[in-house]
Design a protein around this motif. Structure first.
Motif, PDB file in Angstrom:
ATOM      1  N   VAL A 161       0.884  -1.170   0.000  1.00  0.00           N
ATOM      2  CA  VAL A 161       0.000   0.000   0.000  1.00  0.00           C
ATOM      3  C   VAL A 161       0.920   1.218   0.000  1.00  0.00           C
ATOM      4  CG1 VAL A 161      -1.831   1.232   1.205  1.00  0.00           C
ATOM      5  CG2 VAL A 161      -1.694  -1.255   1.363  1.00  0.00           C
ATOM      6  N   ALA A 162       0.878   1.958  -1.092  1.00  0.00           N
ATOM      7  CA  ALA A 162       1.912   2.974  -1.319  1.00  0.00           C
ATOM      8  C   ALA A 162       2.062   3.949  -0.156  1.00  0.00           C
ATOM      9  CB  ALA A 162       1.604   3.735  -2.599  1.00  0.00           C
ATOM     10  N   ASP A 163       0.963   4.427   0.387  1.00  0.00           N
ATOM     11  CA  ASP A 163       1.121   5.491   1.379  1.00  0.00           C
ATOM     12  C   ASP A 163       1.424   4.970   2.777  1.00  0.00           C
ATOM     13  OD1 ASP A 163      -1.274   4.474   1.972  1.00  0.00           O
ATOM     14  OD2 ASP A 163      -2.413   6.338   1.782  1.00  0.00           O
ATOM     15  N   ARG A 164       1.706   3.694   2.896  1.00  0.00           N
ATOM     16  CA  ARG A 164       2.144   3.192   4.208  1.00  0.00           C
ATOM     17  C   ARG A 164       3.668   3.042   4.257  1.00  0.00           C
ATOM     18  NH1 ARG A 164      -1.847  -1.317   6.510  1.00  0.00           N
ATOM     19  NH2 ARG A 164      -0.788  -0.627   8.394  1.00  0.00           N
ATOM     20  N   ALA A 165       4.317   3.353   3.175  1.00  0.00           N
ATOM     21  CA  ALA A 165       5.775   3.186   3.134  1.00  0.00           C
ATOM     22  C   ALA A 165       6.456   4.304   3.903  1.00  0.00           C
ATOM     23  CB  ALA A 165       6.248   3.168   1.696  1.00  0.00           C
ATOM     24  N   ARG A 166       7.386   3.923   4.782  1.00  0.00           N
ATOM     25  CA  ARG A 166       8.211   4.901   5.495  1.00  0.00           C
ATOM     26  C   ARG A 166       9.555   5.006   4.770  1.00  0.00           C
ATOM     27  NH1 ARG A 166       5.536   5.319  10.488  1.00  0.00           N
ATOM     28  NH2 ARG A 166       3.511   4.414  10.061  1.00  0.00           N
ATOM     29  N   ARG A 167      10.273   6.012   5.171  1.00  0.00           N
ATOM     30  CA  ARG A 167      11.544   6.263   4.488  1.00  0.00           C
ATOM     31  C   ARG A 167      12.621   5.299   5.008  1.00  0.00           C
ATOM     32  NH1 ARG A 167      13.830  12.333   3.723  1.00  0.00           N
ATOM     33  NH2 ARG A 167      15.610  11.843   2.419  1.00  0.00           N
ATOM     34  N   VAL A 168      13.061   4.420   4.172  1.00  0.00           N
ATOM     35  CA  VAL A 168      14.101   3.448   4.529  1.00  0.00           C
ATOM     36  C   VAL A 168      15.167   3.499   3.448  1.00  0.00           C
ATOM     37  CG1 VAL A 168      14.615   0.985   4.725  1.00  0.00           C
ATOM     38  CG2 VAL A 168      12.559   1.899   5.783  1.00  0.00           C
ATOM     39  N   SER A 169      16.403   3.588   3.857  1.00  0.00           N
ATOM     40  CA  SER A 169      17.479   3.604   2.879  1.00  0.00           C
ATOM     41  C   SER A 169      17.792   2.181   2.474  1.00  0.00           C
ATOM     42  CB  SER A 169      18.730   4.241   3.492  1.00  0.00           C
ATOM     43  OG  SER A 169      19.822   4.014   2.635  1.00  0.00           O
ATOM     44  N   SER A 170      17.857   1.932   1.189  1.00  0.00           N
ATOM     45  CA  SER A 170      18.281   0.598   0.765  1.00  0.00           C
ATOM     46  C   SER A 170      19.607   0.693   0.040  1.00  0.00           C
ATOM     47  CB  SER A 170      17.238  -0.018  -0.151  1.00  0.00           C
ATOM     48  OG  SER A 170      17.124   0.757  -1.312  1.00  0.00           O
ATOM     49  N   LYS A 171      20.331   1.785   0.309  1.00  0.00           N
ATOM     50  CA  LYS A 171      21.655   1.948  -0.291  1.00  0.00           C
ATOM     51  C   LYS A 171      22.460   0.669  -0.115  1.00  0.00           C
ATOM     52  CE  LYS A 171      23.958   5.736  -0.035  1.00  0.00           C
ATOM     53  NZ  LYS A 171      24.452   5.852  -1.414  1.00  0.00           N
ATOM     54  N   CYS A 172      22.353   0.090   1.073  1.00  0.00           N
ATOM     55  CA  CYS A 172      22.954  -1.222   1.281  1.00  0.00           C
ATOM     56  C   CYS A 172      22.154  -1.916   2.363  1.00  0.00           C
ATOM     57  CB  CYS A 172      24.426  -1.117   1.658  1.00  0.00           C
ATOM     58  SG  CYS A 172      24.703  -0.712   3.371  1.00  0.00           S
TER      59      CYS A 172
END
Lengths: 1038, 429
Positions: A161-172
């Motif tokens: 659900v798009a608007d439930r996404a929090r900011r998470v870095s997946s740089k690594c």
């Protein structure tokens, strides 16, 4: 897994084998392109050869004749043994997709370690693979789920659900894990965490893996993560559709085919297979004696045992009349201890983290009986959940983790010099002085976090029970050399060693051997253990692993002659013990207190559209935690907020106390933002251009220094309408993050997002731009003299080239002129020439007019400098007069951007410290000569702007300014330093050593906030700043 | 005679041996520091803070290893090249000093020769060395001989299929050239003899091989030690003909920079001060000397390359600047600057290589962050040449090899339909 039953005929089949970093996939097909008769997917648990042997045996009857084709990163040696062709896995999946999906234009394949993107363009195909920092895609998902305590089945049931996404870095993988753990600690619901992880992986791959390409429809998603995590497919669909909309591409299908796990194996058979046939039995037999590769370097096997010293274990007092309670709500576990006066536990309980309040309530119930008949002295709490627990428990002390660990160590080793706490997520090293006060402290950064959990996760992946880790690692005959890299790189090495034939036991031994190197190289950043002392106390849950302890003991004995290494008798509970001891001290012998209880406390967490923050346009998701206490009105707490602006439910601002403190405490980081972009710089025009122009300038990098010059220059030549992009925000970043073709530091990547904003929001939004101006800054003006040079970072200098590469088509389509001249501010005559060449034609200005405008620009910069210097001087004088303290935040010019400094200035204001900046530090020579009179008198420096004694060959402006400002702070005596640096900022690294030396010599309290990136490191920021404040207070700098 | 023995390093083992010989030929005691390996990296990492690019660790580690093997480390000084940045190359010398201090060799001085103004190095006097025009000429000659030997190996191994014989001939030629330089003689006879030997090999008939050009960060692309994962031999082992970069191209680039920066400033109303400003300098003379140096280096290389039968000409610096200008400003300074972008474009235009392999340390600021981004776009448009970038961390070679294998597979498929690649490899510091 499809294991179709088929009738075995005598016909020769084709065997496709795909040996990956974590799994083996095999298919049997009757002809290239046919559907597999049989397909097997297995984890190989660190023994790929053995797994292949078993899989081949399972594929069919021993006599079945096959022609083999092999693919996958671990398949080359097997292919050689079988005389079969080895096909690169990207070529294999491309062949398989071309055969089955003629309309496919893009393929995304995620494996255990690698991510691959193929964009098909007719006969051509553009292929990219992830760089190393983004490696570990499948492994990253596994680990994140493990850290969250979530079963794979549960994750599989989560819908995107798009608007439930929090900011998470997946740089690594490490960054993602850290962010998710932080969100989990903050109470974000588990489903949201899975969605956030999926979103992060999709965004990161679009930003980096795509390298500026657009994956066009139809898109085929392959590999385990897409099969096992439907939310990830949802994230791809959402983000790709958004991208297609933006780039005018008709939407299309994004699908995960039935055999998504086996496409590489199938594709291998389609490219070619062995000329000779062999039976499955012969193939299995051929794998019996594959010689191991000889690695370049081996580590030392474990020889000695039990050479460390258990710390003194105080016997519990026989008459436990008075007891204390300590609670440590840590990163992975929550612990409660009941101690006597000496800090010896008489009871303890531990459980894996779910929610700090739920955990603490259960644990307190477990130890409650021990408190019967005793008087309760004090209650202390520490750890990440301490802020939530302290008021509910009525705690006598809420203790910073570092302080708690130091106190616990001193209780068992009064002469301890160094405490080394290794937990699942974080490593903390605390150096103590003779009185036990904190002398120095280092915490693992984003890059060096997660080493403890890596040991556990690797054991799990290799099928080794945790209890058997130590005996098996200690007995390993050969130990591969893992180096001292971050968890992701160490895991990449694991894959190499598996291919070289190392057994799981040997891999585990090598990994644990790397632990002390990671601690002392990555966390301590080059400070040798011998510089901190001789008596070391090891604490934290990882110390229960005897192999980990042995590795650290061997290392310390080798590096520190005469070292005493002690292991805390209750290593995992040391934080809670320390909290109890500090609380006891805080209570200072006061009478018995009430027993802490969380009974009757009801907790509900809400996370929906109504809980979103409305402080700014980003509308960040966050959660509300309602805590209901008996006979009291419910309290509402906000968790998972991205910044302090979202700390209150109504979204007004942070707490009233913090707000008052901020109002009374100047923050020159914010002041810089105001002054650099002040409208006054536009000035009065010297002339009018032939036609009105609107010029866009991204508010980035060195513009946080030179904006006044360009604003004044353009204003003088009649350009009234200059549009700066706003400060960096999550929304701005997310919208524009998909345009880069490389993965530099976040400040440079953010340039692309800002230019994207100018194009898509400003220009396309109706304010048509005639030009976008992004200068190549080759140098920076600094007050420092005698340096070799004051050049800009080469990536900053070349950032406009990245913009040109990313947006050339967009500029042309919109007929926007892209102005990216070289700007050499250190050479006035050259600068005048450069500005005239850049703007003369466009503005119809003469060279004289342009020269005059440059002068006005320089005056505007000077005006800002004067304001900042005056304000800094006032702060310095005031804290000296009032015996208070200030904090100097040292960083690059762009660290004034609140989206890049993660609002560290506000955090410091809330702690009561006025905030100074590098740019603001006084330049009045007489004043500085007074502060630096010792150096001047001894002839160490030629003038106050000389830093050659600190670093003789500095050529970079940022390094030069840092050292200059830091010395002034140190000589002032009432200023601590917070040092900001971004992940991948190679230009800051030369400053680390000299800065640390300077701080040690002048007794400056230093807090390093390194490896900053796109996400706000909420918890590590808090621990560091609170430890910093504690160390400042211990030195009388409150 | 100099008071201390100079340790030199940082190039290939062939170059290092020849440079040391050239110094000895002028009466200066000098030795190669030794090729940096995985052990050197481990030592460097342990002694220094993190965040540096890995040549810092390799070179500091190799230096400390060398001194630890010596009975009298105090008799050495380390000679290295420095610059005013702007990338981390400018800080190598400071980090070498830190590493030496941390390892207990504070008494070993690090002498830094500014690559743009070598004769201005005052520190050389402290170790009894005078860097005059003749010595600079000898050192440049040694570098050119090194280039020709390294390139001769690649050229003839690929064309004869007689790797062992080629290597044997090269070893002898290196010994002969070293002796010649030590004795102050011309290395030309040694090279001519090598050319004869290699020419006589004949070997396997010409067969189509994948033509690769190596670019990237200077150290990673030049060293034949662990810092490049032994990439040249690995690629040759997979059937490629590898054209390695030449140190002399770097020297030409330095001279070109000097010329370009000076020419840009000549028309200014008044000269500016600063490292590149012309205050107190005779601009036209600088331009003349720089152009002269470029020509001399090219001529020397041409002569030696002809002697050993190497068919790769040097890249023309003015041509490269024109090629790069629309994509990467040639006036930006850091690392290889615009050279990577321009080299790729030249290879594609001239059909000189089928694949360009860029190798650099993890997080190399000018190369990984900037050139790769520009090249990712250009490589997709190129019709005749592919591009692959790999980063070295000092570990996990298998992953780098995996990316290279893909690039080789794709490049081998041929010309117009060749898929392009834009891969990143690995690294850690």
């Amino acid at each position: 897994v499809r294991e179709t039953v088929f009738s075995m005929s005598s016909r020769t089949r084709m065997l496709g084998l795909d040996v990956g970093s974590t799994t083996v996939k095999a298919v049997l097909v009757t002809a290239p392109g046919a559907r597999p008769e049989r397909a097997i997917y297995r984890r190989h648990l660190g023994d790929p050869i053995g797994a292949v042997r078993r899989v081949v045996a399972e594929l069919g009857e021993a006599a079945v004749m096959v022609r083999a084709a092999v693919t996958g990163s671990g398949g080359r040696v097997i292919a050689a043994r079988w005389g079969a062709p080895h096909v690169h896995e990207v070529a294999a999946i491309t062949a398989a997709v071309r055969a089955r999906h003629p309309r496919a234009r893009s393929i995304v394949e995620l494996g255990g370690q690698d991510a691959k993107l193929v964009v098909i363009d007719g006969e051509r195909a553009h292929m990219t693979m992830n760089d190393r920092c983004a490696a570990g895609t499948g492994v990253t998902i596994d680990r994140c789920l493990f850290r969250l305590g979530m079963a794979a089945e549960t994750a599989r049931g989560v819908a995107y659900v798009a608007d439930r996404a929090r900011r998470v870095s997946s740089k690594c993988g490490v960054f993602a894990e850290t962010d998710l753990v932080n969100l989990a600690r903050a109470g974000v619901p588990a489903d949201d965490l899975v969605v956030s992880l999926a979103e992060a992986i999709a965004l990161q791959n679009l930003a980096v893996l795509a390298r500026g390409m657009t994956p066009a429809p139809e898109v085929i998603l392959l590999g385990g993560p897409h099969v096992h995590l439907p939310a990830l497919c949802g994230a791809w669909r959402e983000r790709l559709r958004q991208l297609w909309r933006e780039r005018g591409i008709a939407p299309g299908e994004v699908q995960v085919p039935d055999d998504a796990l086996h496409y590489a194996a199938m594709g291998a058979t389609e490219i070619g297979s062995a000329r000779d046939t062999a039976s499955l039995a012969e193939l299995a037999e051929a794998l019996g004696s594959i010689p191991h590769d000889v690695p370049l370097r081996l580590d030392e096997p474990f020889r000695t045992r039990e050479t460390w010293e258990p710390a003194r274990r105080n016997e519990p007092a026989p008459h436990r009349r008075r007891l204390h309670v300590g609670v440590d709500a840590g990163s992975t576990t929550c612990k409660v201890v009941v101690t006597d006066d000496a800090g010896t536990p008489v009871a303890s309980a531990t459980r894996m983290n779910t929610d700090p309040i739920v955990d603490a309530r259960a644990l307190l119930a477990e130890v409650e009986q021990v408190l019967d008949g005793a008087e309760l002295g004090a209650v202390g709490v520490t750890g990440y959940g301490a802020a939530a627990l302290a008021p509910l428990l009525g705690a006598d002390a809420q203790v910073v983790e570092t302080v708690a660990h130091a106190r616990a160590a001193r209780a068992v080793a009064p002469d301890a010099d160094v405490v080394c706490d290794v937990g699942g997520q974080d490593v903390k090293v605390v150096a103590l002085n003779e009185a036990g006060a904190i002398r120095d402290f280092r915490l693992s950064s984003q890059c060096s976090a997660g080493i403890g959990m890596l040991l556990e996760a690797t054991a799990r992946e290799l099928g080794v029970p945790l209890a058997e880790y130590a005996p098996r690692a200690l007995a390993a005959p050969r130990v591969p050399w893992f180096g001292d890299a971050c968890s992701v790189f160490l895991d990449a090495n694991r894959v190499t060693f598996q291919r070289q034939g190392f057994t799981p036991d040997e891999v585990l031994a090598g990994l644990v051997r790397a632990l002390p190197r990671v601690i002392w190289s990555q966390v301590m950043n080059g400070t040798p253990p011998s510089a901190l002392g001789r008596v070391f106390v090891l604490q934290g849950g990882v110390q229960r692993n005897h192999a980990a302890v042995q590795a650290q003991v061997d290392y310390l004995h080798r590096e520190v002659p005469g070292a005493r290494v002690l292991v805390h008798p209750f290593p995992a509970e040391a934080g809670a013990i320390g909290a109890a001891l500090v609380a006891k001290q805080a209570r200072n012998g006061a009478g018995p207190r009430l027993r802490p209880t969380l009974e009757g406390v009801a907790v509900t967490v809400r996370s929906d559209d109504g809980t979103r923050c409305r402080s700014c346009a980003s509308r960040c998701p966050r959660s509300f935690v309602e805590v209901s206490l008996p006979a009291r009105p419910p309290a509402l707490h906000v968790v998972g907020n991205a910044c302090s602006e979202g700390a209150e439910p109504k979204g007004a601002s942070a707490s009233a106390v913090a707000r008052r403190k901020r109002a009374a405490t100047p923050n020159l980081l914010d002041e810089e933002v105001r002054l650099f972009f002040h409208p006054r710089h536009a000035g009065r025009p010297l002339r009018r251009p032939p036609r009105p122009l609107r010029i866009g300038i991204p508010r980035v990098l060195s513009l946080y220094r030179a904006a006044p010059m360009f604003r004044a220059y353009l204003g003088a030549l009649g350009v009234d309408d200059v549009v700066f992009s706003p400060v960096t925000s999550e929304k701005l970043w997310r919208e524009g993050a998909r345009h880069g073709a490389s993965d530099p530091c976040f400040p440079v990547k953010a340039v692309l997002a800002h230019v994207h904003h100018l194009l898509y929001r400003v220009h396309d939004g109706g304010r048509r731009l005639d030009a976008i101006f992004v200068p190549h800054f080759t140098h920076a003006l600094t007050p420092v003299k005698h340096c070799v040079d004051t050049a800009s970072c080469p990536v900053i200098a070349a950032a406009p080239s990245l913009v040109r590469a990313a947006f050339a088509e967009e500029f042309a389509r919109r007929q926007i002129r892209f102005l990216d001249p070289m700007v050499t501010v250190t050479e006035p005559q050259l600068l005048r020439r450069q500005m005239f060449e850049a703007f003369g034609d466009l503005l119809g200005a003469s060279e004289d007019q342009s020269r005059q405008a440059v002068k006005l620009g320089a005056a505007a910069c000077q005006w800002v400098d004067d304001r900042l210097n005056e304000q800094a001087r006032e702060i310095l004088d005031r804290v000296e007069r009032d015996r208070r303290a200030a904090v100097l935040v040292i960083g690059r010019p762009y660290h004034s951007d609140p989206g890049l400094n993660h609002r560290v200035g506000e955090e410091l204001q809330a702690l009561g410290y006025p905030v100074l900046t590098v740019r603001s530090m006084p330049r009045d020579e007489a004043y500085l000569a007074g502060l630096l009179h010792r150096e001047l008198a001894s002839g160490t420096i030629a003038d106050p702007f000389d830093i050659r004694d600190l670093a003789p060959e500095v050529a970079n402006s940022g390094v030069a300014e840092r050292l200059f400002a830091a010395r002034i702070a140190g000589r002032h005596g009432r200023v601590g330093i917070v040092d900001l640096s971004n992940f991948k900022c190679g230009q800051d690294s030369p400053a680390y050593g000299p800065l640390r030396d300077l701080c040690d010599r002048l007794g400056i309290v230093l807090c390093q906030l390194h490896d900053l990136d796109e996400t706000r490191p909420v918890t590590s920021l808090r621990v560091r700043l609170r430890t910093f404040a504690h160390a400042m207070a211990e030195r009388g700098l409150a | 005679m100099n008071s201390r023995t100079l340790l030199v390093g940082g190039l290939s083992s062939t170059h290092d041996a020849l440079v040391a010989a050239a110094l000895r030929g002028r009466g200066i005691a000098a030795e190669p520091v030794g090729t940096a390996d995985q052990g050197s990296l481990a030592i460097g990492r342990k002694l220094l803070a993190r965040g540096h690019c890995n040549p810092t660790y390799y070179l500091s580690g190799a230096l400390v290893e060398r001194l630890r093997r010596s009975a009298a480390p105090g008799r050495y000084a380390y000679l290295t090249i420095g610059s005013c940045g702007p990338c981390r190359f400018a800080t190598y010398a400071a980090e070498h000093r830190r590493a030496l201090a941390a390892a207990g060799f504070s008494e070993v001085p690090v002498v830094v020769v500014d690559q743009l103004r070598p004769t201005a190095t005052v520190e050389l006097g402290s170790v009894g060395v005078t860097l005059d025009g003749r010595l600079i000429s000898d050192l440049a000659r040694a570098a050119v001989v090194g280039d020709v030997l390294v390139r001769a190996g690649c050229w003839h191994r690929a064309r004869t299929g007689e790797a062992v014989a080629v290597d044997r001939a090269l070893a002898k030629a290196l010994g002969d050239a070293t002796s010649a330089l030590e004795e102050g003689h011309s290395p030309t006879p040694a090279l001519t003899m090598l050319g004869d030997t290699l020419g006589a090999l004949g070997g396997a008939p010409e067969k189509p091989r994948l033509r690769l050009r190596l670019t990237g960060e200077f150290f990673a692309a030049t060293t034949d030690g662990h810092g490049s994962y032994g990439l040249v031999r690995w690629l040759e082992g997979r059937g490629a003909a590898v054209e390695p970069p030449a140190v002399v191209e770097w020297l030409c680039y330095l001279a070109w920079q000097l010329r370009r920066d000076t020419e840009r400033r000549l028309p200014l109303y008044r000269p500016d001060s600063g490292p590149r400003g012309l205050a107190g300098r005779d601009g036209p003379r600088v331009v003349r000397h720089a152009r002269g140096a470029e020509r001399a280096l090219c001529a020397l290389y041409g002569r030696y390359a002809a002697a050993v039968g190497v068919g790769w000409p040097l890249l023309d610096m003015d041509d490269l600047a024109v090629l790069a200008a629309p994509h990467y400003l040639p006036d930006l300074r850091a690392g290889m600057g615009h050279l990577e972008v321009a080299t790729f474009l030249a290879m594609n235009r001239d059909r000189r290589a089928d694949l360009v392999v860029s190798i650099k340390p993890f997080g190399c600021l000018p190369s990984s962050a900037v050139s790769d981004a520009v090249l990712a776009v250009l490589a997709r448009q190129a019709r005749h040449c592919g591009f692959v970038a790999v980063e070295t961390t000092g570990d996990a070679e298998a992953t780098v090899e995996s990316r290279l294998e893909l690039a080789l597979d794709l490049a081998a498929k041929g010309t117009r339909s060749r898929p392009t690649t834009s891969l990143s490899g690995f690294a850690a510091n």
